[in-house]
Design an enzyme around this catalytic site. Sequence first.
Site, PDB file in Angstrom:
ATOM      1  CD  GLN A   1      11.300  11.328 -15.628  1.00 13.51           C
ATOM      2  OE1 GLN A   1      10.216  11.532 -16.171  1.00 13.51           O
ATOM      3  NE2 GLN A   1      12.207  12.276 -15.483  1.00 13.51           N
TER       4      GLN A   1
ATOM      5  CB  THR B   1       2.314   0.209   1.514  1.00  7.41           C
ATOM      6  OG1 THR B   1       1.573   1.410   1.750  1.00  7.41           O
ATOM      7  CG2 THR B   1       1.534  -0.996   1.998  1.00  7.41           C
ATOM      8  CG  ASP B   2       3.369   5.534   2.336  1.00  4.59           C
ATOM      9  OD1 ASP B   2       2.605   5.104   1.431  1.00  4.59           O
ATOM     10  OD2 ASP B   2       2.992   6.311   3.231  1.00  4.59           O
TER      11      ASP B   2
ATOM     12  CB  THR C   1      -1.526   0.714   6.864  1.00  3.58           C
ATOM     13  OG1 THR C   1      -1.202   2.015   6.408  1.00  3.58           O
ATOM     14  CG2 THR C   1      -3.024   0.536   6.835  1.00  3.58           C
TER      15      THR C   1
HETATM   16  N1  ASP Z   1       1.840   5.599   5.633  1.00  2.00           N
HETATM   17  C1  ASP Z   1       1.743   4.165   5.807  1.00  2.00           C
HETATM   18  C2  ASP Z   1       3.148   3.614   5.939  1.00  2.00           C
HETATM   19  O1  ASP Z   1       3.835   3.522   4.972  1.00  2.00           O
HETATM   20  C3  ASP Z   1       1.049   3.561   4.659  1.00  2.00           C
HETATM   21  C4  ASP Z   1       0.929   2.062   4.713  1.00  2.00           C
HETATM   22  O2  ASP Z   1       1.392   1.366   5.560  1.00  2.00           O
HETATM   23  O3  ASP Z   1       0.284   1.533   3.804  1.00  2.00           O
HETATM   24  O4  ASP Z   1       3.558   3.250   7.001  1.00  2.00           O
END
Ligand code: ASP
Length: 340
Positions: free
Chosen positions: A275, A91-92, A14
Amino acid sequence: MVKKRICIIHTGGTIGMIRSANGYMPKAGYLETVLDSISDLHDESMPLYDFYEMNPLLDSSDMAVNDWNKIGEEIAKRYEKYDGFVVLHGTDTMAYTSSALSFMLKNLNKPVILTGSQIPLCEVRSDGQDNLVTSLIIAGEGRVKEVCLYFGGRLLRGNRATKMSADGLLAFDSPNCPRLAEAGISIRYLPVPPPPRTEEGLPLDLRKFEDVPIGVLKVFPGISFPIFDKLMTEKLRGIVLETFGAGNIPGEGDSLLPIIRKAFNAGSVVAVCSQCPQGTVSLGTYATSSPLKEAGAVSGFDMTTEASVAKLYYLFSQSLSKEEIKHLMEENLRGELTKN
Ligand code: ASP
């Protein structure tokens, strides 16, 4: 004083995305020009940086084992030239990549900090600028010489971090390991013991991963294990079993255990994780967990699923016997687990 030199490796995510008709997507060549215009990055007090962009840039949801290898290679190639590395990443799957790099970069003795943002730099209120500027400062200070993840004021051990929020700006934490530093008005480092090191002074040893078949199975009430029987073949080399609480599985019908035994006999390594984001697996505390150990599963203790997956890939790429892999899954190799 000689200025520190940091290499920024842009993998996608992102932070450097732009708007498109299909939603945010990475754009080659875009982020470097944005960074040129951020005055904080060029302040006298900041370390110097060079910028390297991966090709193609990826949304981190698209990353796979070979992409981790490529990031590891880019770091290893430049290791001697730089005082530290900042890896810009989506972030994913950032916590998977930070876990993977922690195993892949054996004898690491410089900071490698993964960061990114929830809001792209092209938008107002982006969290990307602070995440990047602070990561660069921390990399330049060089006090934490391991793979870390910096996000929303928190510096976390890379193989302990997990994404906690899909939309909050404090998106990551490490519930089973104290934060390595907190960045408020100043950056406060916390006294967290470093990961176990082999001998000091050894050169960086890049241990690339093989793309071995790994599975993650999350247990839930009412799970019909026979459905998963087909998955548990000798093709599956490693399985992370996400159990309830301290390592418990439904005993009713006893249907999981024959499947675990089958997987075990077929040569798979089954690692038991919880979990619960916080706390540890303790096989044998309850009658509902003892049979897992008897069936040949190993304890993941308080490892995250991300770290367990990365560790399985790592160990299966090292020409080890199944017994050695089982043993090492339960050992603390890079600070990824606390043994109880
Ligand atoms: N879908 C994006 C990724 O992981 C989300 C992000 O960067 O926050 O590349």
